[in-house]
Each structure stands twice: as structure tokens, then as C-alpha cells.
Write a protein that holds these residues in place. Sequence first.
Motif, PDB file in Angstrom:
ATOM      1  N   ALA A  77       1.096  -1.196   0.015  1.00  0.00           N
ATOM      2  CA  ALA A  77      -0.221   0.226   0.377  1.00  0.00           C
ATOM      3  C   ALA A  77       1.385   1.082  -0.312  1.00  0.00           C
ATOM      4  O   ALA A  77       0.677   2.610  -0.535  1.00  0.00           O
ATOM      5  CB  ALA A  77      -0.793   0.088   0.775  1.00  0.00           C
ATOM      6  N   PHE A  78       2.195   0.961   0.401  1.00  0.00           N
ATOM      7  CA  PHE A  78       3.410   2.343   0.191  1.00  0.00           C
ATOM      8  C   PHE A  78       3.217   2.452  -0.983  1.00  0.00           C
ATOM      9  O   PHE A  78       2.786   3.673  -1.249  1.00  0.00           O
ATOM     10  CB  PHE A  78       4.447   2.110   1.265  1.00  0.00           C
ATOM     11  N   ALA A  79       3.688   1.593  -1.736  1.00  0.00           N
ATOM     12  CA  ALA A  79       3.987   2.047  -2.872  1.00  0.00           C
ATOM     13  C   ALA A  79       2.975   2.424  -3.625  1.00  0.00           C
ATOM     14  O   ALA A  79       2.904   3.063  -4.995  1.00  0.00           O
ATOM     15  CB  ALA A  79       4.411   0.306  -3.273  1.00  0.00           C
ATOM     16  N   VAL A 401       3.761  -3.617  -9.198  1.00  0.00           N
ATOM     17  CA  VAL A 401       3.970  -2.333  -9.020  1.00  0.00           C
ATOM     18  C   VAL A 401       5.282  -2.012  -6.914  1.00  0.00           C
ATOM     19  O   VAL A 401       5.729  -1.508  -7.317  1.00  0.00           O
ATOM     20  CB  VAL A 401       2.797  -1.650  -7.516  1.00  0.00           C
ATOM     21  N   SER A 402       5.496  -3.001  -7.012  1.00  0.00           N
ATOM     22  CA  SER A 402       6.543  -3.105  -5.224  1.00  0.00           C
ATOM     23  C   SER A 402       7.970  -2.827  -5.677  1.00  0.00           C
ATOM     24  O   SER A 402       8.588  -1.709  -5.828  1.00  0.00           O
ATOM     25  CB  SER A 402       7.030  -4.349  -4.279  1.00  0.00           C
ATOM     26  N   LYS A 422       6.162   9.690  -0.175  1.00  0.00           N
ATOM     27  CA  LYS A 422       6.960   9.024  -0.240  1.00  0.00           C
ATOM     28  C   LYS A 422       6.785   7.814   0.330  1.00  0.00           C
ATOM     29  O   LYS A 422       6.979   7.140   1.979  1.00  0.00           O
ATOM     30  CB  LYS A 422       8.426   9.193  -0.487  1.00  0.00           C
ATOM     31  N   MET A 423       7.061   6.195  -0.034  1.00  0.00           N
ATOM     32  CA  MET A 423       7.037   5.306   0.811  1.00  0.00           C
ATOM     33  C   MET A 423       8.398   5.509   1.716  1.00  0.00           C
ATOM     34  O   MET A 423       9.878   5.767   0.633  1.00  0.00           O
ATOM     35  CB  MET A 423       7.700   3.987  -0.953  1.00  0.00           C
ATOM     36  N   LEU A 429      12.165  -0.966   1.583  1.00  0.00           N
ATOM     37  CA  LEU A 429      10.778  -1.402   1.849  1.00  0.00           C
ATOM     38  C   LEU A 429      10.078  -1.956   1.021  1.00  0.00           C
ATOM     39  O   LEU A 429       9.442  -3.272   0.295  1.00  0.00           O
ATOM     40  CB  LEU A 429      10.383  -0.477   2.180  1.00  0.00           C
ATOM     41  N   PRO A 430      10.452  -1.780  -0.751  1.00  0.00           N
ATOM     42  CA  PRO A 430      10.567  -2.321  -1.818  1.00  0.00           C
ATOM     43  C   PRO A 430      10.093  -3.378  -2.454  1.00  0.00           C
ATOM     44  O   PRO A 430       9.527  -4.205  -2.286  1.00  0.00           O
ATOM     45  CB  PRO A 430      10.956  -0.943  -2.871  1.00  0.00           C
ATOM     46  N   THR A 431      12.166  -3.904  -2.205  1.00  0.00           N
ATOM     47  CA  THR A 431      12.045  -5.258  -2.197  1.00  0.00           C
ATOM     48  C   THR A 431      11.335  -5.936  -0.785  1.00  0.00           C
ATOM     49  O   THR A 431      10.833  -7.225  -2.118  1.00  0.00           O
ATOM     50  CB  THR A 431      13.485  -5.345  -1.514  1.00  0.00           C
TER      51      THR A 431
END
Length: 485
Positions: A77-79, A401-402, A422-423, A429-431
Motif C-alpha cells: 500500500a505504501f508503493a 508495483v513493488s 513517498k514510500m 522496503l520495495p524489495t
Amino acid sequence: MGKLFDRLTLKEDPNVYQDKDSHLKQVLTVKDFLALGVGTIVSTSIFTLPGVVAAQHAGPAVALSFLVAAVVAGLVAFAYAEMASTMPFAGSAYSWINVIFGEFFGWVAGWALLAEYFIAVAFVASGLSANLQGLLQPLGFALPKQLAGAFGSNGGMIDLIAAVVVILVALLLSHGVSEAARVENVLVVLKVLAILVFVFVGMTALKAANYVPFIPAYHQNADGSAFGGWQGIYAGVSSIFLSYIGFDSIAANSAEAKNPKKTMPRGILGSLVIAVVLFVSVSLVLVGMFKYTSYANNAEPVGWALRQSGHGTIASVVQAVAVVGMFTALIGMMLAGSRLLYSFGRDGMLPKWLGKLNHNDLPNHALLLLSIVGIVLGAVFPFAFLAQLVSAGTLIAFMFVSLGMYALRPREGKDLPIPSFKMPFYPVLPTIAFLGAFLVFWGLGKDAKLYALFWFIFGVILYFSYGIRHSYLAKNQRSDNGENK
């Protein structure tokens, strides 16, 4: 080979999407998106899955399954919040991935999401039907078996109630987003109140013995799936992950948001937080009222638990509001699904009539197709089977999306605006979000993964036989090259 790769990674100009979507009316506020998100996330699943997953996989620890699933959903959800704030286009992940990775990858992400929405419409309608029938049976009203369930399910031929509710929601949406949002806001408040009534009344019937052992010993079910231990909690996560997919439906409508830079992050993250609290509360109360084994094969455990504990009147009220409240999930899913189909038509990737707006600037052609497919799926496939299929398509899009964050960040402040959200903890975190979504996907049943593979193969065939030849992006590039010569 190089030319083919260049063609597949041809990226859409974000200004083109901004221009194409400008005809959609920007009327939705933070309040509307919170209602849309909570209405879609807190849907059929909160009244059904806590009991089913407790009986099949996790026992009293079903609350942990919901928590772990919420953590994974929260990371993604952050992304989503950053992407929706940067690129408020109809179609969410499909449009974003088109811009940052290219047309083919956008197609794959969008095609996976399309499976989610087609199946989710059928899933929510089936759950609504099961709860409504459970509510009406004590009053002496019962449909003939042939009209009461999906084909091959207890003698059923078609789920008539599921078909009717899809048609009713389609008629509501065909009159406009503002009207649907007003209905959604009222129904969401009613539904949250019904959930809180269940939690507080149910707390009076809790028995400590029902929580022991909180994490039952591990063993394999007859179908080979896991029960108990951390394996059972993990299996539960994959089964109930569909509960949290509603925030994607918010992102799909970002082209119709007022001030999307602020509206989208608040709507996406806020609705998820509210949903987590409600899911965990219902799970803990439900397994505390009766031993988890009591909920096996029970499609309406909340109403059943209240009736069995001597609260028949409250059960009827809660279940009646719950059934009405399930319309909110259908509104959210059909609103988002129709915008995604519109996006495919807008870009020429599917027949262009899907991308046409009517005289009120509404994508009603896309809404019609979504409704027909949802009715057919709900008539053919039973409720439990649809549940895992919803998660499969969504998780594939979540992984895209991540990873898309790594392509998005370098372009912010250049050809893309700087978002208001911003994430955090980039680039780590995306990984972690990608790995979380992948692990949940891996935990799905074999059938769900197999059908996801079939859907992917069908999508690739359709892309190379239709989409790649009719894409407006490619046509515009060929036109530009011709002019340059």
C-alpha cells in the motif's frame, strides 16, 4: 530480437494519460475514498473468512493470519500510495506499469488485475447471496435449489440472488460516481456499526477455553493443505489475503479524485488501517465464542455464532445490515473494474468501444462487460473456489508495483511530478514488499496458481494477436516516425 524488446518496452507518455482521463469528472474526496476502501476491503470476507480459515488452517491463531496479511498489504500500500499520488490515472497498476516499464509489462499487470475484478465481483455477490439466504430461511423464504447456488453446488444451476445484485449495482454505477459515492458512504457507516455491535455483543459470550491452544499443533488436512503451527498461519494468510485488496480499487479511481496528490495516500493508507482493526477484532471474538471447528463449511459464521449464543434478534439485525453493507464491496469492485476495462479500451489494447464514454462521461460499455462476466463466473464457480483465485491476480500486480518503485523514483521531479507522499525506507522496503507478496502467492493452493498460469498464457496470446497490433501507443509512434522522416 532487439526490435521486439524495444516494442514490448515502449513506454506511454504520462501526459497522454492525463489528457485522455481529463474527461472523467474529478469529484471524489478523502471521505469518499475512505468509504470506498473500507467498503471494499471490509466486505464479504469479514463475515465469512475468519470462521472458515480458523476451521481449515489456523485455529484461534486466525487473527495472526489477518495481521501478517495486513503487514504485507501495508508494505504494498505504501508503493500504491506513492504511485497514485504521482500518476493519478484510471487503471491503477496497468497504467503505471505502462509508463514506467512499458506496454507489455503494463498489459501483464493489468491482465492480472482484470482477473481479480472479474472474479471479485462474482465472489462478493456469492457471499452476499449466502448471507441473505441465511437471513431469510428462518422466515420461511427459500429459493429452489436450482436457483440458490452455483452450478454443481448442492444441486444448484445458477445463483439468482448473486446475479440480481450485480445488475442492481451496475444500474447504480451507470448513473454516475457521485451518486454511487453517496450510497457507499451511508452503507459503509451502517456496516461498520454492524461489525462493532457483533464485537461488543460477542465479547459477552467469550470462553477462555476456546483460545487454547492458541496455535494448534501442525498436521496436514485430507486435501494436503496445512493446519496448525506456523504452517497453518501461513496457509491462512494466503487464503485471506483477498480481504485486503480493496485499496487497489481506490487507486483504480484516482483519475476521478479531487487533489489526488493528497487524497490518494490518505484514502489508501487510512482505509487499510481501519480494516485491520476490524478484521482482527472480529477474528478474536469469533473464535472465542465457539471452538473453531464449529465454523467448518459455514458461509455465514457471524450470524450463526450470534444465534447459537442466544442473540437471535441481534443476529438478524447484524446480518441484515451486513448483507446491505456487502453492496459497498460490489460498488467498489465494479467501479474499479470498469475503470480498468475502460483503460484497456482507451489504449486500444482491447476493443476501443470499451474505452468510450457516454454522454455523461461514464465508461458504461466497460461496466456492462464487467457485469456480464461477473454474473457468469458467479453462476459457474462456488464461493470457496473463487476466494483463492481473487488473490492470485492481485498478488501478481502487487509484485509489479513493488518493483516499479525502482523505476519510478529516478523520474520523479523530471517527467513525473514529485508526490506528496513517498514510500519510507527506500530502497529497502520495495524489495521487502515484493518478497512478501511473492511468499503469499507461493502459499496459494495449486489450483489457484494453475488457473493464474492459464489466465497469464491466455493474456499473452491475446496481447500478441490483438493488443500489440491495435495499440494506440504503437500507432502514435509509427505516425511520429513517419513525420520525422
